[in-house]
Design a protein around this motif. Structure first.
Motif, PDB file in Angstrom:
ATOM      1  N   ALA A  64       0.829  -1.208   0.000  1.00  0.00           N
ATOM      2  CA  ALA A  64       0.000   0.000   0.000  1.00  0.00           C
ATOM      3  C   ALA A  64       0.865   1.261   0.000  1.00  0.00           C
ATOM      4  O   ALA A  64       0.568   2.233  -0.720  1.00  0.00           O
ATOM      5  CB  ALA A  64      -0.926  -0.012   1.215  1.00  0.00           C
ATOM      6  N   MET A  65       1.940   1.268   0.779  1.00  0.00           N
ATOM      7  CA  MET A  65       2.813   2.435   0.849  1.00  0.00           C
ATOM      8  C   MET A  65       3.521   2.683  -0.486  1.00  0.00           C
ATOM      9  O   MET A  65       3.532   3.814  -0.992  1.00  0.00           O
ATOM     10  CB  MET A  65       3.845   2.253   1.966  1.00  0.00           C
ATOM     11  N   VAL A  66       4.098   1.628  -1.041  1.00  0.00           N
ATOM     12  CA  VAL A  66       4.838   1.779  -2.296  1.00  0.00           C
ATOM     13  C   VAL A  66       3.894   2.153  -3.431  1.00  0.00           C
ATOM     14  O   VAL A  66       4.209   3.005  -4.264  1.00  0.00           O
ATOM     15  CB  VAL A  66       5.608   0.483  -2.625  1.00  0.00           C
ATOM     16  N   LEU A  67       2.712   1.531  -3.474  1.00  0.00           N
ATOM     17  CA  LEU A  67       1.739   1.842  -4.520  1.00  0.00           C
ATOM     18  C   LEU A  67       1.287   3.303  -4.419  1.00  0.00           C
ATOM     19  O   LEU A  67       1.177   3.991  -5.448  1.00  0.00           O
ATOM     20  CB  LEU A  67       0.528   0.913  -4.419  1.00  0.00           C
ATOM     21  N   SER A  68       1.027   3.780  -3.213  1.00  0.00           N
ATOM     22  CA  SER A  68       0.589   5.169  -3.048  1.00  0.00           C
ATOM     23  C   SER A  68       1.693   6.138  -3.475  1.00  0.00           C
ATOM     24  O   SER A  68       1.420   7.160  -4.118  1.00  0.00           O
ATOM     25  CB  SER A  68       0.169   5.425  -1.603  1.00  0.00           C
ATOM     26  N   MET A  69       2.960   5.827  -3.136  1.00  0.00           N
ATOM     27  CA  MET A  69       4.062   6.690  -3.553  1.00  0.00           C
ATOM     28  C   MET A  69       4.255   6.642  -5.065  1.00  0.00           C
ATOM     29  O   MET A  69       4.543   7.667  -5.706  1.00  0.00           O
ATOM     30  CB  MET A  69       5.355   6.290  -2.832  1.00  0.00           C
ATOM     31  N   TYR A  70       4.057   5.467  -5.648  1.00  0.00           N
ATOM     32  CA  TYR A  70       4.201   5.311  -7.097  1.00  0.00           C
ATOM     33  C   TYR A  70       3.129   6.115  -7.838  1.00  0.00           C
ATOM     34  O   TYR A  70       3.426   6.858  -8.776  1.00  0.00           O
ATOM     35  CB  TYR A  70       4.110   3.829  -7.450  1.00  0.00           C
ATOM     36  N   VAL A  71       1.883   5.964  -7.394  1.00  0.00           N
ATOM     37  CA  VAL A  71       0.783   6.718  -8.015  1.00  0.00           C
ATOM     38  C   VAL A  71       0.984   8.221  -7.796  1.00  0.00           C
ATOM     39  O   VAL A  71       0.770   9.035  -8.708  1.00  0.00           O
ATOM     40  CB  VAL A  71      -0.571   6.259  -7.448  1.00  0.00           C
ATOM     41  N   GLY A  72       1.418   8.604  -6.588  1.00  0.00           N
ATOM     42  CA  GLY A  72       1.679  10.012  -6.312  1.00  0.00           C
ATOM     43  C   GLY A  72       2.788  10.572  -7.183  1.00  0.00           C
ATOM     44  O   GLY A  72       2.717  11.717  -7.643  1.00  0.00           O
ATOM     45  N   SER A  73       3.821   9.762  -7.415  1.00  0.00           N
ATOM     46  CA  SER A  73       4.922  10.202  -8.276  1.00  0.00           C
ATOM     47  C   SER A  73       4.452  10.425  -9.704  1.00  0.00           C
ATOM     48  O   SER A  73       4.785  11.445 -10.339  1.00  0.00           O
ATOM     49  CB  SER A  73       6.048   9.169  -8.252  1.00  0.00           C
ATOM     50  N   LEU A  74       3.650   9.492 -10.221  1.00  0.00           N
ATOM     51  CA  LEU A  74       3.157   9.625 -11.592  1.00  0.00           C
ATOM     52  C   LEU A  74       2.185  10.795 -11.729  1.00  0.00           C
ATOM     53  O   LEU A  74       2.273  11.587 -12.672  1.00  0.00           O
ATOM     54  CB  LEU A  74       2.481   8.328 -12.042  1.00  0.00           C
ATOM     55  N   THR A  75       1.262  10.914 -10.758  1.00  0.00           N
ATOM     56  CA  THR A  75       0.270  11.999 -10.837  1.00  0.00           C
ATOM     57  C   THR A  75       0.890  13.360 -10.563  1.00  0.00           C
ATOM     58  O   THR A  75       0.285  14.391 -10.867  1.00  0.00           O
ATOM     59  CB  THR A  75      -0.876  11.755  -9.842  1.00  0.00           C
ATOM     60  N   GLY A  76       2.073  13.389  -9.972  1.00  0.00           N
ATOM     61  CA  GLY A  76       2.770  14.649  -9.765  1.00  0.00           C
ATOM     62  C   GLY A  76       3.648  15.017 -10.944  1.00  0.00           C
ATOM     63  O   GLY A  76       3.639  16.160 -11.422  1.00  0.00           O
ATOM     64  N   ASN A  77       4.401  14.038 -11.476  1.00  0.00           N
ATOM     65  CA  ASN A  77       5.367  14.323 -12.532  1.00  0.00           C
ATOM     66  C   ASN A  77       4.747  14.416 -13.920  1.00  0.00           C
ATOM     67  O   ASN A  77       5.159  15.255 -14.723  1.00  0.00           O
ATOM     68  CB  ASN A  77       6.468  13.250 -12.533  1.00  0.00           C
ATOM     69  N   VAL A  78       3.766  13.549 -14.219  1.00  0.00           N
ATOM     70  CA  VAL A  78       3.180  13.556 -15.563  1.00  0.00           C
ATOM     71  C   VAL A  78       2.466  14.877 -15.871  1.00  0.00           C
ATOM     72  O   VAL A  78       2.736  15.497 -16.909  1.00  0.00           O
ATOM     73  CB  VAL A  78       2.238  12.342 -15.749  1.00  0.00           C
ATOM     74  N   PRO A  79       1.535  15.352 -15.000  1.00  0.00           N
ATOM     75  CA  PRO A  79       0.884  16.638 -15.315  1.00  0.00           C
ATOM     76  C   PRO A  79       1.854  17.815 -15.371  1.00  0.00           C
ATOM     77  O   PRO A  79       1.705  18.707 -16.218  1.00  0.00           O
ATOM     78  CB  PRO A  79      -0.128  16.813 -14.170  1.00  0.00           C
ATOM     79  N   ILE A  80       2.832  17.824 -14.465  1.00  0.00           N
ATOM     80  CA  ILE A  80       3.777  18.938 -14.445  1.00  0.00           C
ATOM     81  C   ILE A  80       4.620  18.944 -15.715  1.00  0.00           C
ATOM     82  O   ILE A  80       4.873  20.000 -16.307  1.00  0.00           O
ATOM     83  CB  ILE A  80       4.656  18.868 -13.189  1.00  0.00           C
TER      84      ILE A  80
END
Length: 352
Positions: A64-80
Motif C-alpha cells: 500500500a505504501m509503495v503503490l501510493s508513492m508510485y501513483v503520487g509520483s506519476l500523478t505529480g510528474n506527468v501533469p507537471i
C-alpha cells in the motif's frame, strides 16, 4: 595433466587425489572452473528477488505504501511535465531542467516499482537474466543522468546568483539543451558499460538477489568467477563521475551561499535563497541516501536498512521532486490551476 584437466566431472575426480586440495583450488582459479561447472550444472537463466520477504506480516502495508508513492509520483510528474511543455510562459531555462527532472522521475520509478509491487503481492519474485540486465541498465542510466542534471541545475543557480550579468550569455537556451543531452548521453553510455561489466560474469548459482531490484553490488556477490575487476570498474565510475558531479554541486552551493550572505538587502537575500533552496533539499536527500547505500561500510545495521534507504531514492525522491520544485512555485501553481479549471469546464460541457 592436460589430459586430466580436459575432461568434465570425471576428469576432475581423476586429478583431485593426485594434486591435493591446495593445488586443485589454484587450478580452479587459473582456469575459472567453479564447483557448479564441475558437475555440468547449467548457468543461471533467472533470478529471484528476496526483497522484503522476511517481513511477511508487513507485505500488505508495504504494498500500500509503495503503490501510493508510485501513483503520487506519476500523478505529480506527468501533469507537471505536460504543463511545462504546453505553457509558453514556462519555457525558461529553470523550467527546462525541471521538465527533464520530472521526465526522469517518471522513468526512474517505472523501471523498478511495477516489478516490486508484483513481488509484494504474489509469490512471483522471479526475473529472467535478460530482464535483470534490462532493469539494471535503465536504473543505472536514470541514476547517473539524475546526478548530471542535478549538477547542471546547481551550475545554473550558481551563474544566476553569483554572476547575474553573465547569465544570459553563459546559460543560453542552446547551451542548456546541450547540457541536458550530455546528461542523458553520459547516463546511457555509463549504464551500458556498467551493465556489460556485471553481465560479462558467469552466474551459476545461487540465484537469490538480496534486494527488490537488480542493483550492481548484490548481483556481483552472486557471480561465480573473480569479480575484482568488475568491482574496480564500479568504484572507478563512482569515483570519477558521481563523486566529481557531487563535488561540482557542492562547490556551486558553497559559492552561492557566500554570495547570498554578502547581499545587503534582507528581502533580496531571502528571495535569492528561496530560488535555490528547493534544489538544495533534493540534492541533499538524493546524495544522502546513495552515500549510505553505496559508500558507507556495511555494518549489520546498515545492511538491514539498505533496502529502506534504496526506497528513498528510487520511490520517495521522484515523489517529492514535483512537490519541492514546482508546487512551491507561484507560476507553476497558477498554470496547474488554469489547466484544472479548463479540464473541469470541458467535462461540464460534455456532461451537458
Amino acid at each position: 595433466m592436460a589430459d586430466g584437466a580436459s575432461g568434465n566431472g570425471d576428469g576432475w575426480q581423476d586429478i583431485s587425489p593426485k594434486w591435493g586440495m591446495e593445488t586443485c583450488q589454484k587450478y580452479m582459479v587459473m582456469n575459472a572452473i567453479t564447483p557448479l561447472e564441475k558437475g555440468n550444472q547449467p548457468a543461471v537463466t533467472e533470478f529471484i528477488f528476496l526483497g522484503f520477504s522476511q517481513l511477511v506480516e508487513l507485505q500488505a502495508l508495504l504494498f500500500a505504501m509503495v503503490l501510493s508513492m508510485y501513483v503520487g509520483s506519476l500523478t505529480g510528474n506527468v501533469p507537471i511535465t505536460a504543463i511545462l511543455k504546453a505553457n509558453p510562459s514556462l519555457h525558461t531555462l529553470m523550467y527546462f531542467f525541471l521538465t527533464n527532472l520530472s521526465l526522469l522521475g517518471i522513468c526512474y520509478t517505472m523501471s523498478i516499482v511495477p516489478k516490486m509491487l508484483v513481488s509484494l503481492v504474489s509469490e512471483n519474485r522471479r526475473i529472467s537474466l535478460w530482464g535483470c540486465a534490462t532493469q539494471m541498465y535503465f536504473f543505472t542510466l536514470f541514476g547517473i543522468t539524475e546526478c548530471c542534471l542535478l549538477a547542471a541545475m546547481a551550475y545554473n543557480c550558481y551563474v544566476a546568483i553569483c554572476n547575474p550579468l553573465c547569465y544570459t550569455l553563459v546559460m543560453r537556451k542552446g547551451a542548456c539543451a546541450q547540457l541536458a543531452i550530455a546528461s542523458w548521453m553520459v547516463g546511457m553510455l555509463l549504464g551500458l558499460s556498467q551493465t556489460s561489466y556485471v553481465f560479462s560474469l558467469t552466474y551459476c548459482g545461487p540465484n537469490r538477489i538480496n534486494h527488490f531490484f537488480c542493483d550492481i553490488p548484490p548481483l556481483l556477490k552472486l557471480a561465480c568467477g573473480d569479480t575484482s575487476m568488475n568491482m574496480l570498474a564500479v568504484y572507478l565510475v563512482a569515483l570519477l563521475f558521481i563523486t566529481s558531479l557531487f563535488l561540482l554541486t557542492v562547490t556551486s552551493y558553497v559559492c552561492i551561499i557566500f554570495s547570498i550572505l554578502q547581499i545587503p538587502s534582507t528581502t533580496r537575500r531571502q528571495k535569492a535563497f528561496s530560488t535555490c533552496s528547493s534544489h538544495l533539499i533534493v540534492v541533499t536527500i538524493f546524495y544522502w541516501t546513495i552515500t549510505i547505500v553505496y559508500v558507507l561500510p556495511k555494518t549489520d545495521t546498515l545492511r538491514d536498512l539498505n533496502k529502506v534507504f534504496s526506497l528513498l531514492y528510487t520511490v520517495l525522491t521522484p515523489l517529492v521532486n514535483p512537490l519541492i520544485y514546482s508546487l512551491r512555485n507561484k507560476e507553476v501553481k497558477e498554470a496547474l490551476r488554469k489547466a484544472l479549471s479548463k479540464f473541469m469546464n470541458s467535462r461540464s460541457i460534455q456532461a451537458m
